[in-house]
Design a protein around this motif. Structure first.
Motif: not given
Length: 216
Positions: A118, A22, A91
């Motif tokens: 992620f 991130e 993001r």
């Protein structure tokens, strides 16, 4: 259309990368089988929704949504035989599976998908707390009543404890009671056999034996 001869591949530019970070840039590349045609980059969300990102022409010119030439979040270019996409600041909303598409002779060719998510976060099990709780249960006297609602196993243990406590006491009381009864019976028999005898006159020998006068 996909086939062994007409294959396209979308992948991370850094082959050692597993997951994007991130706030860090993410670089991807598309390897088409025909570099004379332009390539479009799209992103697919987990629910299957598709998002158009950019079209990169064979001359490295880019077209973003609403015919914009530039984007604040993405960059596109052609370098050698690959068409590259850069996510400037990765993001949470940029997560998804990235594809590249080529329109060759009115046929759409889709590349393989490159997942970009992620790393999955796992919560460690509270082993210390569990061990402490288990130790407290083990060290607690199982014969002590607990204020918490117990299980059937605890009730059985409490019952056993009560039996172990009261059974010996009841046995001792029973033995004492039996001993007392036996003593009373023996005393009564002994008392019945006793008698009052007349002492022989002047203690002369040959006197008659005593005759019991009454029972006590």
């Amino acid at each position: 259309a996909q086939g062994q001869r007409n294959t396209m591949e979308a992948r991370f530019l850094n082959r050692n990368m597993k997951h994007p970070q991130e706030g860090q840039p993410l670089e991807l590349e598309c390897l088409p089988f025909n570099i004379d045609n332009g390539v479009s980059w799209i992103r697919q969300e987990k629910d299957g929704k598709l998002h158009f990102i950019v079209y990169i022409s064979p001359f490295s010119r880019t077209t973003f949504p609403r015919n914009e030439r530039t984007s604040s979040q993405f960059e596109g270019s052609k370098q050698g035989s690959s068409f590259r996409l850069v996510v400037k600041n990765f993001r949470a909303q940029d997560q998804g599976t990235y594809f590249c598409i080529a329109n060759i002779n009115q046929v759409l060719y889709f590349s393989s998908g490159q997942p970009a998510f992620f790393p999955a976060t796992t919560t460690a099990a509270p082993t210390t707390a569990a061990a402490t709780t288990q130790s407290s249960h083990v060290n607690k006297d199982i014969c002590m009543p607990s204020s918490e609602p117990g299980t059937s196993g605890e009730n059985i243990l409490n019952l056993y404890c009560e039996i172990f406590i009261w059974a010996p006491l009841a046995g001792v009381c029973l033995v004492l009671l039996v001993a007392l009864i036996v003593t009373i019976v023996l005393c009564q028999k002994t008392g019945r056999r006793r008698c009052r005898c007349k002492r022989p006159p002047n203690g002369k020998p040959g006197a008659k034996p005593c005759v019991p006068t009454r029972h006590i």
